[in-house]
Design an enzyme around this catalytic site. Structure first.
Site, PDB file in Angstrom:
ATOM      1  N   HIS A 175     -18.352 -39.386  -1.673  1.00 54.55           N
ATOM      2  CA  HIS A 175     -18.940 -40.547  -2.358  1.00 54.55           C
ATOM      3  C   HIS A 175     -17.849 -41.564  -2.714  1.00 54.55           C
ATOM      4  CE1 HIS A 175     -21.844 -37.259  -3.698  1.00 54.55           C
ATOM      5  NE2 HIS A 175     -22.661 -38.107  -3.118  1.00 54.55           N
ATOM      6  N   LYS A 211     -22.073 -38.661   7.216  1.00 57.59           N
ATOM      7  CA  LYS A 211     -22.401 -37.254   6.928  1.00 57.59           C
ATOM      8  C   LYS A 211     -23.915 -37.020   7.107  1.00 57.59           C
ATOM      9  CE  LYS A 211     -22.424 -33.271   4.550  1.00 57.59           C
ATOM     10  NZ  LYS A 211     -23.832 -33.205   4.184  1.00 57.59           N
ATOM     11  N   SER A 253     -22.520 -32.351  -2.250  1.00 62.40           N
ATOM     12  CA  SER A 253     -22.820 -31.905  -3.613  1.00 62.40           C
ATOM     13  C   SER A 253     -23.343 -30.473  -3.600  1.00 62.40           C
ATOM     14  CB  SER A 253     -23.864 -32.826  -4.256  1.00 62.40           C
ATOM     15  OG  SER A 253     -23.411 -34.161  -4.217  1.00 62.40           O
TER      16      SER A 253
HETATM   17  P1  AMP Z   1     -26.010 -38.189  -1.685  1.00 65.92           P
HETATM   18  O1  AMP Z   1     -25.496 -38.290  -3.077  1.00 65.92           O
HETATM   19  O2  AMP Z   1     -25.868 -36.838  -1.088  1.00 65.92           O
HETATM   20  O3  AMP Z   1     -27.382 -38.792  -1.526  1.00 65.92           O
HETATM   21  O4  AMP Z   1     -25.048 -39.111  -0.808  1.00 65.92           O
HETATM   22  C1  AMP Z   1     -24.843 -40.463  -1.121  1.00 65.92           C
HETATM   23  C2  AMP Z   1     -24.076 -41.105  -0.005  1.00 65.92           C
HETATM   24  O5  AMP Z   1     -22.812 -40.461   0.159  1.00 65.92           O
HETATM   25  C3  AMP Z   1     -24.802 -41.028   1.345  1.00 65.92           C
HETATM   26  O6  AMP Z   1     -24.641 -42.250   2.040  1.00 65.92           O
HETATM   27  C4  AMP Z   1     -24.063 -39.897   2.025  1.00 65.92           C
HETATM   28  O7  AMP Z   1     -24.101 -39.968   3.442  1.00 65.92           O
HETATM   29  C5  AMP Z   1     -22.654 -40.126   1.515  1.00 65.92           C
HETATM   30  N1  AMP Z   1     -21.853 -38.889   1.654  1.00 65.92           N
HETATM   31  C6  AMP Z   1     -22.162 -37.665   1.175  1.00 65.92           C
HETATM   32  N2  AMP Z   1     -21.218 -36.775   1.541  1.00 65.92           N
HETATM   33  C7  AMP Z   1     -20.301 -37.435   2.273  1.00 65.92           C
HETATM   34  C8  AMP Z   1     -19.096 -37.077   2.949  1.00 65.92           C
HETATM   35  N3  AMP Z   1     -18.627 -35.825   2.946  1.00 65.92           N
HETATM   36  N4  AMP Z   1     -18.403 -38.048   3.602  1.00 65.92           N
HETATM   37  C9  AMP Z   1     -18.870 -39.331   3.628  1.00 65.92           C
HETATM   38  N5  AMP Z   1     -19.999 -39.734   3.011  1.00 65.92           N
HETATM   39  C10 AMP Z   1     -20.712 -38.810   2.347  1.00 65.92           C
END
Ligand code: AMP
Length: 295
Positions: free
Chosen positions: A38, A150, A187
């Site tokens: 993030h 991701k 997460s």
């Molecule tokens: P989330 O909180 O899981 O909904 O993710 C929020 C954003 O962070 C989304 O655009 C995900 O694709 C991005 N994200 C989550 N994990 C990663 C990672 N390891 N590398 C790059 N972006 C990520």
């Protein structure tokens, strides 16, 4: 100073004010429990925008029945501290009632890109994603919104939402950030026991196998998928595969030969934890033989 805002109207007012000051608006939507993946998005936003908005909202509509919505990690105090350290201007933390109101009736159809893969295993997931992303893009009205590769299928759907529904917000894809052992940051990784984590490492290992086989000249997608499955089989019973595939980056349909841009995608369950990961498959043409030397 970082400002925490819970209401849509206050958020709109803060963005309007920043725009009046001539600042470009960068937006990073998240579900919180922030990690370096993030933060990489936040840094990209900070680099490219004068005013950075990050949302933290665990969106109930993208969790199917029986999934981990209730136990999804939430740690707002730590998230706020991390975002303050990155000089984020506003953290948008709406409640469920603020986001959806009393009687929501309209959802966004994510279209054919949502049919396969995550869409098949998690019915309704992308309708929830498409709806919340549409609402957030509308509320924040950013110049650029940052999404991670991701969640590759999500990224492709979001790109279409912005283009097909005429948002002025440009979607900026950001590369996958991995932990020191190669596991893509998520997460959900905190659910994994030490043993499960070792098992989960077969996922990035399988993606490496796919990349290596393409780098060595393999163009038959079935062979690349076999290489991935072999690496995943090595995990034994601790890992249950949902899918491992090689897909076209535009349509997300499986390809038979790797000629243009392709992506290897994997989803698997390790214990009670579901993990997804992917990597680019870049066929590099061998240098032309014959050379130019006149000998
Ligand atoms: P989330 O909180 O899981 O909904 O993710 C929020 C954003 O962070 C989304 O655009 C995900 O694709 C991005 N994200 C989550 N994990 C990663 C990672 N390891 N590398 C790059 N972006 C990520």
């Amino acid at each position: 100073m970082i400002e925490r805002i819970g209401s849509k109207s206050e958020l709109r007012a803060a963005v309007t004010q920043a725009r009046r000051e001539g600042r470009g608006i960068g937006f990073v939507p998240t579900m919180g429990a922030l990690h370096d993946g993030h933060i990489s998005l936040v840094r990209a936003a900070r680099e490219r925008s004068g005013f950075v908005v990050v949302s933290v909202f665990v969106n109930p509509t993208q969790f199917a029945a029986g999934e981990d919505f209730e136990r999804y990690p939430r740690d707002l105090e730590q998230d706020l501290a991390l975002l303050a350290a990155e000089n984020v201007d506003v953290v948008f933390t709406p409640s469920e009632a603020t986001m959806y109101g009393k009687d929501p009736q309209i959802t966004v159809d994510p279209g054919p890109l949502a049919r396969r893969w995550e869409g098949e295993v998690r019915p309704g997931h992308f309708t929830g994603v498409a709806t919340i992303v549409t609402k957030l893009l509308n509320i924040v009205d950013a110049d650029i919104a940052f999404f991670g590769e991701k969640d590759y299928q999500q990224l492709k759907i979001v790109e279409h939402i912005a283009a097909d529904l005429d948002f002025r917000t440009q979607i900026a894809p950001c590369p996958i950030i991995r932990d020191h052992d190669g596991l893509a940051l998520s997460s959900r990784n905190r659910y994994l026991s030490a043993e499960e984590r070792r098992t989960a490492l077969n996922i990035p290992a399988a993606l490496d196998a796919a990349c290596n086989s393409v780098a060595w000249g393999e163009r038959d997608a079935d062979e690349v998928v076999s290489a991935m499955r072999e690496a995943l089989d090595a995990a034994g019973e601790g890992l249950t595969l949902d899918y491992a595939a090689v897909v076209d980056t535009r349509t997300l349909e499986p390809v038979s030969r790797i000629e243009g841009a392709a992506r290897a995608i994997i989803a698997a369950r390790v214990g009670a934890t579901r993990l997804i990961d992917n990597c680019e498959l870049a066929p590099v043409e061998p240098p032309a033989t014959g050379g130019t030397d006149a000998d």
